[in-house]
Every structure is written in C-alpha cells, then in structure tokens.
Design a protein around this motif. Sequence first.
Motif, PDB file in Angstrom:
ATOM      1  N   SER A  18       9.876  12.907   0.154  1.00  0.00           N
ATOM      2  CA  SER A  18       8.482  12.485   0.277  1.00  0.00           C
ATOM      3  C   SER A  18       7.910  12.210  -1.120  1.00  0.00           C
ATOM      4  O   SER A  18       8.126  12.992  -2.048  1.00  0.00           O
ATOM      5  N   GLY A  19       7.227  11.085  -1.273  1.00  0.00           N
ATOM      6  CA  GLY A  19       6.617  10.767  -2.577  1.00  0.00           C
ATOM      7  C   GLY A  19       7.538   9.991  -3.497  1.00  0.00           C
ATOM      8  O   GLY A  19       7.117   9.557  -4.572  1.00  0.00           O
ATOM      9  N   VAL A  20       8.784   9.766  -3.099  1.00  0.00           N
ATOM     10  CA  VAL A  20       9.714   9.055  -3.993  1.00  0.00           C
ATOM     11  C   VAL A  20       9.440   7.543  -3.988  1.00  0.00           C
ATOM     12  O   VAL A  20       9.435   6.910  -5.032  1.00  0.00           O
ATOM     13  N   GLY A  21       9.209   6.966  -2.807  1.00  0.00           N
ATOM     14  CA  GLY A  21       8.945   5.518  -2.749  1.00  0.00           C
ATOM     15  C   GLY A  21       7.459   5.211  -2.849  1.00  0.00           C
ATOM     16  O   GLY A  21       6.643   6.093  -3.118  1.00  0.00           O
ATOM     17  N   ARG A  22       7.120   3.956  -2.662  1.00  0.00           N
ATOM     18  CA  ARG A  22       5.715   3.498  -2.705  1.00  0.00           C
ATOM     19  C   ARG A  22       5.429   2.690  -1.450  1.00  0.00           C
ATOM     20  O   ARG A  22       6.248   1.871  -1.031  1.00  0.00           O
ATOM     21  N   VAL A  23       4.245   2.884  -0.878  1.00  0.00           N
ATOM     22  CA  VAL A  23       3.818   2.065   0.258  1.00  0.00           C
ATOM     23  C   VAL A  23       3.650   0.618  -0.217  1.00  0.00           C
ATOM     24  O   VAL A  23       3.112   0.389  -1.304  1.00  0.00           O
ATOM     25  N   ALA A  24       4.140  -0.352   0.573  1.00  0.00           N
ATOM     26  CA  ALA A  24       4.018  -1.768   0.185  1.00  0.00           C
ATOM     27  C   ALA A  24       2.551  -2.138  -0.008  1.00  0.00           C
ATOM     28  O   ALA A  24       1.711  -1.770   0.810  1.00  0.00           O
ATOM     29  N   SER A  25       2.259  -2.849  -1.084  1.00  0.00           N
ATOM     30  CA  SER A  25       0.856  -3.214  -1.318  1.00  0.00           C
ATOM     31  C   SER A  25       0.679  -4.710  -1.549  1.00  0.00           C
ATOM     32  O   SER A  25      -0.439  -5.188  -1.692  1.00  0.00           O
ATOM     33  N   TYR A  26       1.789  -5.477  -1.585  1.00  0.00           N
ATOM     34  CA  TYR A  26       1.633  -6.919  -1.865  1.00  0.00           C
ATOM     35  C   TYR A  26       0.961  -7.640  -0.703  1.00  0.00           C
ATOM     36  O   TYR A  26       0.446  -8.738  -0.852  1.00  0.00           O
ATOM     37  N   ILE A  27       1.003  -6.997   0.486  1.00  0.00           N
ATOM     38  CA  ILE A  27       0.163  -7.454   1.592  1.00  0.00           C
ATOM     39  C   ILE A  27      -0.942  -6.396   1.671  1.00  0.00           C
ATOM     40  O   ILE A  27      -0.675  -5.249   2.062  1.00  0.00           O
ATOM     41  N   PRO A  28      -2.165  -6.700   1.216  1.00  0.00           N
ATOM     42  CA  PRO A  28      -3.194  -5.659   1.032  1.00  0.00           C
ATOM     43  C   PRO A  28      -3.363  -4.730   2.234  1.00  0.00           C
ATOM     44  O   PRO A  28      -3.502  -3.516   2.066  1.00  0.00           O
ATOM     45  N   GLU A  29      -3.312  -5.264   3.436  1.00  0.00           N
ATOM     46  CA  GLU A  29      -3.539  -4.438   4.625  1.00  0.00           C
ATOM     47  C   GLU A  29      -2.448  -3.362   4.793  1.00  0.00           C
ATOM     48  O   GLU A  29      -2.714  -2.278   5.298  1.00  0.00           O
ATOM     49  N   LEU A  30      -1.247  -3.659   4.342  1.00  0.00           N
ATOM     50  CA  LEU A  30      -0.147  -2.687   4.482  1.00  0.00           C
ATOM     51  C   LEU A  30      -0.358  -1.468   3.583  1.00  0.00           C
ATOM     52  O   LEU A  30       0.155  -0.383   3.865  1.00  0.00           O
ATOM     53  N   ALA A  31      -1.105  -1.656   2.499  1.00  0.00           N
ATOM     54  CA  ALA A  31      -1.341  -0.552   1.559  1.00  0.00           C
ATOM     55  C   ALA A  31      -2.111   0.592   2.214  1.00  0.00           C
ATOM     56  O   ALA A  31      -2.155   1.705   1.698  1.00  0.00           O
ATOM     57  N   LYS A  32      -2.728   0.303   3.378  1.00  0.00           N
ATOM     58  CA  LYS A  32      -3.502   1.349   4.072  1.00  0.00           C
ATOM     59  C   LYS A  32      -2.619   2.292   4.885  1.00  0.00           C
ATOM     60  O   LYS A  32      -3.112   3.256   5.469  1.00  0.00           O
ATOM     61  N   ALA A  33      -1.313   2.012   4.971  1.00  0.00           N
ATOM     62  CA  ALA A  33      -0.428   2.873   5.785  1.00  0.00           C
ATOM     63  C   ALA A  33      -0.389   4.278   5.196  1.00  0.00           C
ATOM     64  O   ALA A  33      -0.315   4.440   3.976  1.00  0.00           O
ATOM     65  N   PRO A  34      -0.455   5.296   6.052  1.00  0.00           N
ATOM     66  CA  PRO A  34      -0.418   6.675   5.551  1.00  0.00           C
ATOM     67  C   PRO A  34       0.969   7.024   5.008  1.00  0.00           C
ATOM     68  O   PRO A  34       1.940   7.001   5.763  1.00  0.00           O
TER      69      PRO A  34
END
Length: 304
Positions: A18-34
């Motif tokens: 947990s915490g090793v990767g990053r939530v995708a943010s290049y599609i702004p709406e995806l950055a909201k994923a928990p």
Amino acid sequence: MDYQRILDEITREAAALSGVGRVASYIPELAKAPPDRFGMALITLDGQVFTTGDASERFSIQSISKVFLLTLAIRQIGEQLFERVGREPSGNPFNSLVQLEYERGIPRNPFINAGALVVTDVLLAQFSNARQEVLEFARHLSACPDLEYDAAVAGSEQASGFTNAALANYLKSHGNLRHRVETVLEVYFHACSLAMSCVELARAFLFLANHGVLPAMGERLLTVSQTKRLNAILLTCGFYDEAGEFAFRVGLPGKSGVGGGIAAVMPGRWAATVWSPEINCYGNSVRGMKALELLTTLTGESIF
Ligand code: GLU
C-alpha cells in the motif's frame, strides 16, 4: 482448493505494498479514486464466487474494456481485423505515437490505444449505435443490466485526451480510420469509462476461461480457436510494455487498466479480478500484480 483462504491471505500480504504506486492523474477524474481500496474476486466455471475486500465496489475499468471491444470486433469480422491491426507485443508505452509513426499507421496490437481506436472504428462500421452495443455487451457478459458508463470520467478524458486525439488523427492520415476522429474518440472514451466491480468483471471474463462459452447460459460467443487467439493476445499484449513481467510473475492471460483493475483467466477453471488504484509507471496496479502473482503461486494454478 480453498480459494477463500487463499484470497484472505493475499489481502494480508498485498497490504504491505500500500502506498507504493500512484493513482492515475493524467485523466483528472481518475485522480479522485480512493488509493487505499483493494478488492478481489474469483469465479469458477461452475459458478462459485469468492471475494475479498472491496470486490463489490465499482471502478473505472479503463483499458480492460479493450477486451470487450476486441471480442465484439472478432465476432463481427473475424481474422479480417488483423489487416488493420497487428498482434505483436508493443514493448512501448500504451499511448506511444512514435511506434505508430514508424509502422505507418498500423498499430502493433489491439490493446495499445492506437489499436483499440482502430477496433472502435471497426465497430462503428458494424453497428448503428456502437457505443450502446459495447455497453449492452458488457451488461450481457456480466449479467448486470444496470452497468453504466461514467459520464464524468468520459468527459474528463474527452477534455484531456490530446494524445489519443493525436493517435486517432495519425491513424486517419494513414487511411486506417474510416469514421470521423471525434466519433471514434467518443465511443473509445465511453468504453474506457465503464464502471464495474471485481465480481462483475470476473463474471464477464469467464467465457475466456471456458473456450468461448458463457458458462451460466451455455451461449457460445467465440469459437474455440478465436478464444485461444484472444487469450494469446492477452498474454503477450495485455500489460503494455510490462507483458513479459506479468507472464513471468503471474503466468495467466490478462488485461489491466489505469483505473487499477486487472482481469485474468485460468482456462478451464476460473476468472479472477483485482482492483487497487495505485499503479506503477507502466500503468499497472502494484498491489493487483502482486495479488495475482500470489494467487498463481499459492494455488499452483497457471497456464504454465
Ligand atoms: N482511457 C485510457 C487512455 O486512453 C486507458 C488507458 C489504460 O487504461 O491503460 O489513456
């Protein structure tokens, strides 16, 4: 096989990442994923369902939808599809423009973005409402009539999808896109925005573990040979330029999406899906890959 005990153990072990990767943010709406979410589902061909964590929460399946697009296209035009798209691993990022340029507008395979755009173009020629057809197909496969596209995700991608637009324009300039760029992108972005849970996705992938037949209804979707070929493309191309790593560590045909989902199949036995939004630099879920690696290790079940 005690799949439930194994899934529970996987959940405990994968938590360390947990915490090793990053939530995708290049599609702004995806950055909201928990980022902390983790869910997993395994469904056997005889209909037993095993789950752990957030397996019933819907997420953006993103590129996993490319499997539905490809299945539909193969059903409609069969091998002819491969006159316009290849079936070799790309060894490049999923949205690479460079490769498309030196290969003169013929995408390497149907699972990189350029390839999926060509497949989408094929569907537009086959169906009067391709966007709705894709949605109905996913609903049918998963036996979930209430599946929906996520309008916010589709809109967000539409507003920020400049690289996909560049790919589509480039395909068009090579005559490998018959429909309008905007029309192809609209259907493609919607397919990527489809929201499904691990359980729904595992059910939708079962036909790939069952030689092309939906086990619950006995309905044939692909021939045995088409299914073998689709699984081969999943194995070699399902994880962008990390396909070799996934085959090495997991040993199953599968497909990932930048929403953090992965769907994989063990032919003759089951389909398994995992969701954890933190992805690595290749676009694949960090905990998801670990979870499936543990699944094939602990069960001793893989295609090899
Ligand atoms: N909608 C994403 C894109 O086109 C899909 C990428 C992915 O899931 O790998 O960039």
